[in-house]
Design a protein around this motif. Structure first.
Motif, PDB file in Angstrom:
ATOM      1  N   ASP A  63      78.136  94.640  69.752  1.00 19.28           N
ATOM      2  CA  ASP A  63      78.642  93.752  68.701  1.00 19.28           C
ATOM      3  C   ASP A  63      78.537  92.316  69.226  1.00 19.28           C
ATOM      4  O   ASP A  63      79.410  91.851  69.958  1.00 19.28           O
ATOM      5  CB  ASP A  63      80.091  94.120  68.379  1.00 19.28           C
ATOM      6  N   SER A  65      78.431  88.148  69.175  1.00 19.52           N
ATOM      7  CA  SER A  65      79.028  87.017  68.433  1.00 19.52           C
ATOM      8  C   SER A  65      78.834  85.747  69.249  1.00 19.52           C
ATOM      9  O   SER A  65      78.449  85.797  70.420  1.00 19.52           O
ATOM     10  CB  SER A  65      80.508  87.274  68.171  1.00 19.52           C
TER      11      SER A  65
ATOM     12  N   ILE B  46      70.886  87.910  64.359  1.00 21.45           N
ATOM     13  CA  ILE B  46      71.751  89.066  64.064  1.00 21.45           C
ATOM     14  C   ILE B  46      73.203  88.598  63.918  1.00 21.45           C
ATOM     15  O   ILE B  46      73.919  89.042  63.024  1.00 21.45           O
ATOM     16  CB  ILE B  46      71.606  90.151  65.157  1.00 21.45           C
ATOM     17  N   VAL B  47      73.639  87.675  64.791  1.00 23.13           N
ATOM     18  CA  VAL B  47      75.020  87.164  64.679  1.00 23.13           C
ATOM     19  C   VAL B  47      75.208  86.461  63.329  1.00 23.13           C
ATOM     20  O   VAL B  47      76.228  86.659  62.656  1.00 23.13           O
ATOM     21  CB  VAL B  47      75.363  86.211  65.853  1.00 23.13           C
ATOM     22  N   LYS B  50      75.301  89.058  60.589  1.00 21.30           N
ATOM     23  CA  LYS B  50      76.622  89.709  60.645  1.00 21.30           C
ATOM     24  C   LYS B  50      77.633  88.932  59.822  1.00 21.30           C
ATOM     25  O   LYS B  50      78.442  89.511  59.097  1.00 21.30           O
ATOM     26  CB  LYS B  50      77.115  89.715  62.106  1.00 21.30           C
ATOM     27  N   GLU B  54      79.565  90.353  56.672  1.00 24.18           N
ATOM     28  CA  GLU B  54      81.028  90.479  56.752  1.00 24.18           C
ATOM     29  C   GLU B  54      81.688  89.886  55.513  1.00 24.18           C
ATOM     30  O   GLU B  54      82.693  90.404  55.041  1.00 24.18           O
ATOM     31  CB  GLU B  54      81.566  89.838  58.031  1.00 24.18           C
ATOM     32  N   HIS B  59      80.362  95.670  57.918  1.00 20.41           N
ATOM     33  CA  HIS B  59      80.405  95.382  59.352  1.00 20.41           C
ATOM     34  C   HIS B  59      79.265  96.100  60.048  1.00 20.41           C
ATOM     35  O   HIS B  59      79.119  97.307  59.901  1.00 20.41           O
ATOM     36  CB  HIS B  59      81.756  95.798  59.931  1.00 20.41           C
ATOM     37  N   VAL B  60      78.455  95.344  60.771  1.00 19.38           N
ATOM     38  CA  VAL B  60      77.293  95.965  61.418  1.00 19.38           C
ATOM     39  C   VAL B  60      77.402  95.881  62.936  1.00 19.38           C
ATOM     40  O   VAL B  60      78.070  95.002  63.476  1.00 19.38           O
ATOM     41  CB  VAL B  60      75.954  95.312  60.972  1.00 19.38           C
ATOM     42  N   VAL B  61      76.734  96.814  63.593  1.00 19.26           N
ATOM     43  CA  VAL B  61      76.583  96.783  65.048  1.00 19.26           C
ATOM     44  C   VAL B  61      75.100  96.951  65.373  1.00 19.26           C
ATOM     45  O   VAL B  61      74.287  97.228  64.489  1.00 19.26           O
ATOM     46  CB  VAL B  61      77.402  97.900  65.741  1.00 19.26           C
ATOM     47  N   CYS B  62      74.772  96.761  66.647  1.00 19.66           N
ATOM     48  CA  CYS B  62      73.379  96.799  67.094  1.00 19.66           C
ATOM     49  C   CYS B  62      73.158  97.916  68.089  1.00 19.66           C
ATOM     50  O   CYS B  62      74.027  98.197  68.908  1.00 19.66           O
ATOM     51  CB  CYS B  62      73.027  95.529  67.861  1.00 19.66           C
ATOM     52  N   VAL B  83      69.912  97.412  63.604  1.00 16.77           N
ATOM     53  CA  VAL B  83      71.170  96.867  63.084  1.00 16.77           C
ATOM     54  C   VAL B  83      71.634  97.806  61.985  1.00 16.77           C
ATOM     55  O   VAL B  83      70.848  98.149  61.089  1.00 16.77           O
ATOM     56  CB  VAL B  83      70.968  95.439  62.527  1.00 16.77           C
ATOM     57  N   HIS B  86      78.756  99.819  60.744  1.00 14.20           N
ATOM     58  CA  HIS B  86      79.620 100.469  61.732  1.00 14.20           C
ATOM     59  C   HIS B  86      80.747 101.171  61.013  1.00 14.20           C
ATOM     60  O   HIS B  86      81.408 100.589  60.190  1.00 14.20           O
ATOM     61  CB  HIS B  86      80.199  99.395  62.675  1.00 14.20           C
TER      62      HIS B  86
END
Lengths: 86, 86
Positions: A63, A65, B46-47, B50, B54, B59-62, B83, B86
């Protein structure tokens, strides 16, 4: 929590070992990198750590950021990547 | 699936928009980068993606991995980052 700080010169195998160790102990690791070279080493280390942990049946995801950090009185934008079981 | 290829010169906002669009359509995006500058742009995008997602409650994760790709008959190691929600 301890943050694993990665630089462009960090050895990926060493960082990967640190990430896997923190995940085993506390289920969650935080990796911090500033700059393209450091972010690249961090991602490579996470991929290697993922391999170590998969051998133990642990599947992790990331995750990422942005975080503001102060280095030598200068504000810098770092990439912080939380690695956690999926 | 279409792979979103990112270079060191890719604009992060454009890549972020592409990632968010693919996630909205097919729940899962694949981003590919070769080299430190490209991996850094990919993570930054990606950030940003996200953040877009959001705002929509997604909500995503990698999940990063290495893949071998052939470019101009040369074998290169790319970082591929899936991606996903989550």
């Amino acid at each position: 929590m301890n943050v694993i700080k990665v630089s462009a010169r960090s050895r990926t195998a060493a960082v990967a070992g640190a990430i896997a160790g923190v995940i085993r102990e506390s289920q969650r690791a935080e990796v911090q990198a500033i700059g393209a070279g450091a972010v690249n080493q961090a991602i490579k280390a996470i991929v290697i750590a993922k391999g170590y942990l998969e051998d133990e049946g642990v599947h992790v995801v990331c995750d990422p950021s942005f975080v503001e950090v102060e280095i030598d009185t200068q504000e810098r934008t770092a990439v912080r990547i939380v690695v956690m079981p999926h």
